[in-house]
Design a protein around this motif. Sequence first.
Motif, PDB file in Angstrom:
ATOM      1  N   ALA A  83      -6.500  31.756  46.404  1.00 44.68           N
ATOM      2  CA  ALA A  83      -6.456  32.683  45.265  1.00 44.68           C
ATOM      3  C   ALA A  83      -5.393  32.254  44.256  1.00 44.68           C
ATOM      4  O   ALA A  83      -5.632  32.275  43.042  1.00 44.68           O
ATOM      5  CB  ALA A  83      -6.176  34.103  45.755  1.00 44.68           C
ATOM      6  N   GLU A  87      -5.901  30.904  40.320  1.00 43.47           N
ATOM      7  CA  GLU A  87      -5.230  31.600  39.224  1.00 43.47           C
ATOM      8  C   GLU A  87      -4.240  30.723  38.453  1.00 43.47           C
ATOM      9  O   GLU A  87      -4.177  30.771  37.233  1.00 43.47           O
ATOM     10  CB  GLU A  87      -4.478  32.825  39.762  1.00 43.47           C
ATOM     11  N   TYR A  88      -3.472  29.905  39.162  1.00 45.20           N
ATOM     12  CA  TYR A  88      -2.344  29.217  38.528  1.00 45.20           C
ATOM     13  C   TYR A  88      -2.479  27.714  38.333  1.00 45.20           C
ATOM     14  O   TYR A  88      -1.844  27.153  37.454  1.00 45.20           O
ATOM     15  CB  TYR A  88      -1.058  29.443  39.341  1.00 45.20           C
ATOM     16  N   GLN A  95      -7.718  23.369  41.027  1.00 44.63           N
ATOM     17  CA  GLN A  95      -8.127  24.668  40.510  1.00 44.63           C
ATOM     18  C   GLN A  95      -9.593  24.940  40.844  1.00 44.63           C
ATOM     19  O   GLN A  95      -9.950  26.020  41.275  1.00 44.63           O
ATOM     20  CB  GLN A  95      -7.909  24.749  39.008  1.00 44.63           C
TER      21      GLN A  95
END
Length: 176
Positions: A83, A87-88, A95
């Motif tokens: 997760a 997100e980052y 990613q």
Amino acid sequence: MQETIAWLDQQRISMEDWVQGIRIKLLDKQLKEFLFGPSVDGEYMRNRDRYKRVAISQILVVDLATAWKIVQLLREGQASFCALALEYSKGKTSQEKGGFVGTRFLVELIPDVAEAIKNVEEGEILGPIQTKLGYHVVKVEKWFPLQLTLAVREQIMESLFQSWLQNKLNNIVYHD
């Protein structure tokens, strides 16, 4: 044969270009084997740790504060690696795949990352590790046993070949 010709047409590759590509690949392989085949065993024995295989996940971010935040969330169990990567992470592969970047030889990794993970247990979270790309938060998913497999042999020959090529190019550039 019809399917092959149809596929080549679809890819806009002529039969001659395809055959030439196969010839080049075979010659490339034969040259590497001729030049470096006899020295692969010695190279492997001298540098076996470089050819350890590891499955890793990573989150790549551009600032240190975000990297530390991610490490803290992971160590406290407040979020999943997947997760947080989605997100980052600024790394395209990490990613898109929820952090998982694949199984790699240590020699294929960025040297700072390889050095940081080489003695780490499976499941351990490391980071932030600073490189020219940014800050890496890395999870060692799995270590694979050291073996001189065909894949390792080919990796060693490729590394030796690339070093040899670079040396030849440097000689041309600096002597002309």
